[in-house]
Design a protein around this motif. Structure first.
Motif, mmCIF file in Angstrom:
data_model
loop_
_atom_site.group_PDB
_atom_site.id
_atom_site.type_symbol
_atom_site.label_atom_id
_atom_site.label_comp_id
_atom_site.label_asym_id
_atom_site.label_seq_id
_atom_site.Cartn_x
_atom_site.Cartn_y
_atom_site.Cartn_z
ATOM 1 N N UNK A 1 7.196 7.975 -3.243
ATOM 2 C CA UNK A 1 5.828 7.755 -3.713
ATOM 3 C C UNK A 1 5.457 6.285 -3.697
ATOM 4 N N UNK A 2 6.217 5.469 -2.967
ATOM 5 C CA UNK A 2 5.954 4.039 -2.877
ATOM 6 C C UNK A 2 5.631 3.674 -1.440
ATOM 7 N N UNK A 3 4.832 2.624 -1.270
ATOM 8 C CA UNK A 3 4.424 2.159 0.054
ATOM 9 C C UNK A 3 4.758 0.667 0.176
ATOM 10 N N UNK A 4 5.987 0.318 0.596
ATOM 11 C CA UNK A 4 6.327 -1.101 0.717
ATOM 12 C C UNK A 4 5.781 -1.707 2.011
ATOM 13 N N UNK A 5 5.485 -2.994 1.969
ATOM 14 C CA UNK A 5 5.041 -3.747 3.137
ATOM 15 C C UNK A 5 5.428 -5.200 2.915
ATOM 16 N N UNK A 6 5.090 -6.057 3.846
ATOM 17 C CA UNK A 6 5.358 -7.487 3.715
ATOM 18 C C UNK A 6 4.110 -8.228 4.179
ATOM 19 N N UNK A 7 3.804 -9.365 3.513
ATOM 20 C CA UNK A 7 2.638 -10.172 3.852
ATOM 21 C C UNK A 7 3.087 -11.548 4.324
ATOM 22 N N UNK B 1 -6.000 -7.671 6.455
ATOM 23 C CA UNK B 1 -6.141 -8.691 7.496
ATOM 24 C C UNK B 1 -4.969 -9.657 7.576
ATOM 25 N N UNK B 2 -3.887 -9.355 6.888
ATOM 26 C CA UNK B 2 -2.716 -10.225 6.929
ATOM 27 C C UNK B 2 -2.256 -10.435 8.363
ATOM 28 N N UNK B 3 -1.948 -11.678 8.709
ATOM 29 C CA UNK B 3 -1.659 -11.987 10.114
ATOM 30 C C UNK B 3 -0.363 -11.364 10.638
ATOM 31 N N UNK B 4 0.577 -11.003 9.768
ATOM 32 C CA UNK B 4 1.783 -10.329 10.265
ATOM 33 C C UNK B 4 1.467 -8.924 10.772
ATOM 34 N N UNK B 5 0.480 -8.290 10.173
ATOM 35 C CA UNK B 5 0.076 -6.957 10.626
ATOM 36 C C UNK B 5 1.113 -5.870 10.403
ATOM 37 N N UNK B 6 2.020 -6.077 9.443
ATOM 38 C CA UNK B 6 3.075 -5.099 9.175
ATOM 39 C C UNK B 6 2.511 -3.977 8.300
ATOM 40 N N UNK B 7 2.545 -2.762 8.835
ATOM 41 C CA UNK B 7 2.061 -1.608 8.086
ATOM 42 C C UNK B 7 3.002 -1.251 6.954
ATOM 43 N N UNK B 8 2.412 -0.721 5.897
ATOM 44 C CA UNK B 8 3.224 -0.141 4.845
ATOM 45 C C UNK B 8 3.815 1.172 5.345
ATOM 46 N N UNK B 9 4.925 1.570 4.809
ATOM 47 C CA UNK B 9 5.576 2.823 5.191
ATOM 48 C C UNK B 9 5.898 3.591 3.925
ATOM 49 N N UNK B 10 5.629 4.861 3.908
ATOM 50 C CA UNK B 10 5.870 5.655 2.710
ATOM 51 C C UNK B 10 7.367 5.817 2.454
ATOM 52 N N UNK B 11 7.774 5.486 1.252
ATOM 53 C CA UNK B 11 9.136 5.707 0.787
ATOM 54 C C UNK B 11 8.998 6.465 -0.524
ATOM 55 N N UNK C 1 1.921 -14.677 3.740
ATOM 56 C CA UNK C 1 1.980 -15.783 2.791
ATOM 57 C C UNK C 1 2.305 -15.360 1.365
ATOM 58 N N UNK C 2 2.403 -14.067 1.119
ATOM 59 C CA UNK C 2 2.599 -13.622 -0.264
ATOM 60 C C UNK C 2 3.905 -12.866 -0.465
ATOM 61 N N UNK C 3 4.711 -12.753 0.562
ATOM 62 C CA UNK C 3 5.981 -12.044 0.419
ATOM 63 C C UNK C 3 5.815 -10.537 0.487
ATOM 64 N N UNK C 4 6.576 -9.846 -0.332
ATOM 65 C CA UNK C 4 6.584 -8.388 -0.292
ATOM 66 C C UNK C 4 5.417 -7.800 -1.071
ATOM 67 N N UNK C 5 5.048 -6.585 -0.675
ATOM 68 C CA UNK C 5 3.972 -5.845 -1.312
ATOM 69 C C UNK C 5 4.465 -4.439 -1.562
ATOM 70 N N UNK C 6 4.157 -3.890 -2.721
ATOM 71 C CA UNK C 6 4.538 -2.521 -3.034
ATOM 72 C C UNK C 6 3.349 -1.832 -3.672
ATOM 73 N N UNK C 7 2.894 -0.744 -3.073
ATOM 74 C CA UNK C 7 1.802 0.045 -3.637
ATOM 75 C C UNK C 7 2.384 1.313 -4.237
#
Length: 92
Positions: A63-69, A51-61, A71-77
């Motif tokens: 075996x990693x899935x980076x995104x951005x949030x 539900x992050x308001x930026x709505x930026x989808x993660x993209x597969x790189x 209020x929390x900065x970057x996200x990496x799954x």
């Protein structure tokens, strides 16, 4: 109720849908959910990613899935695709 996914698979499945900003739908009878399934579906950190308001989808790189949030900065799954993986353990 038959169990089709392992607990780790349930967590991975839900987290990836959240990271992709897809609608989080539940296709199960809520009265028959296991405690683990309920904890996965109501995990506030995962729901917040979805539900992050930026709505930026993660993209597969690879075996990693980076995104951005917003209020929390970057996200990496990181997703382990086999039982021999050495990813660090994460708590829910």
């Amino acid at each position: 109720m038959p169990q089709h996914l392992s607990p780790a698979e349930e967590q991975s499945h839900f987290a990836l849908w959240a990271l992709l900003k897809a609608p989080l739908l539940m296709g199960a009878d809520p009265t028959n959910l296991t405690d683990h399934a309920l904890s996965v579906l109501t995990n506030p950190a995962v729901v917040a990613v979805s539900q992050d308001k930026l709505g930026v989808q993660g993209a597969r790189v690879r075996t990693q899935w980076p995104s951005v949030l917003a209020h929390a900065g970057d996200l990496l799954a990181l997703l382990a695709c086999n039982d021999n993986s050495s990813l660090p353990a994460q708590s829910w």
